[in-house]
Enzyme design. Sequence first.
Site, PDB file in Angstrom:
ATOM      1  N   ARG A   1       0.827  -1.206   0.000  1.00  0.00           N
ATOM      2  CA  ARG A   1       0.000   0.000   0.000  1.00  0.00           C
ATOM      3  C   ARG A   1       0.857   1.250   0.000  1.00  0.00           C
ATOM      4  O   ARG A   1       1.926   1.295   0.608  1.00  0.00           O
ATOM      5  CB  ARG A   1      -0.899  -0.001   1.231  1.00  0.00           C
ATOM      6  CG  ARG A   1      -1.907   1.124   1.245  1.00  0.00           C
ATOM      7  CD  ARG A   1      -2.748   1.085   2.480  1.00  0.00           C
ATOM      8  NE  ARG A   1      -2.126   1.899   3.522  1.00  0.00           N
ATOM      9  CZ  ARG A   1      -2.711   2.157   4.689  1.00  0.00           C
ATOM     10  NH1 ARG A   1      -3.880   1.634   4.984  1.00  0.00           N
ATOM     11  NH2 ARG A   1      -2.086   2.895   5.573  1.00  0.00           N
TER      12      ARG A   1
ATOM     13  N   CYS B   1       0.085   5.519   0.623  1.00  0.00           N
ATOM     14  CA  CYS B   1      -0.910   6.516   1.013  1.00  0.00           C
ATOM     15  C   CYS B   1      -0.243   7.880   0.947  1.00  0.00           C
ATOM     16  O   CYS B   1       0.798   8.094   1.573  1.00  0.00           O
ATOM     17  CB  CYS B   1      -1.436   6.235   2.420  1.00  0.00           C
ATOM     18  SG  CYS B   1      -2.715   7.414   2.938  1.00  0.00           S
TER      19      CYS B   1
END
Length: 125
Positions: A103, A105
């Site tokens: 991930r 972000c």
Amino acid sequence: MSVEKINSLKNRAVPQILSHATKIPGLIFVSGQVPVDSEGVVVPGGIQEHTAQCISNLGNVLEAAGSSWEKVVKVNIYLKNMDNFASMNDIYEKLVPTPKPARTCIQAGKLPNDVDIEIEAIATY
């Protein structure tokens, strides 16, 4: 190589300039999903409700493409304000299956319709 455009009937219709996802042999690239309902209206609430809606919308597209959250390998999250990171993460941790995908972000300058979050994903099938 075959390329298939995927659109979920459970999500709002999208303009002809994009698809909810693109499927190639072995991979599905899901377009960024924002916190809107099937009519394209931003759902009520704050970052937690909006995170949950984005995850649900992504799930709808993954299902339409013959995949699921369990097969997601990479997620990109765009936040309007990085101060919302912890609150977003609380919902993400609860709703995204373990093991969690890779991930990223980041805080984005401005998101479509001035929403506070957008999430995109890459999955296998």
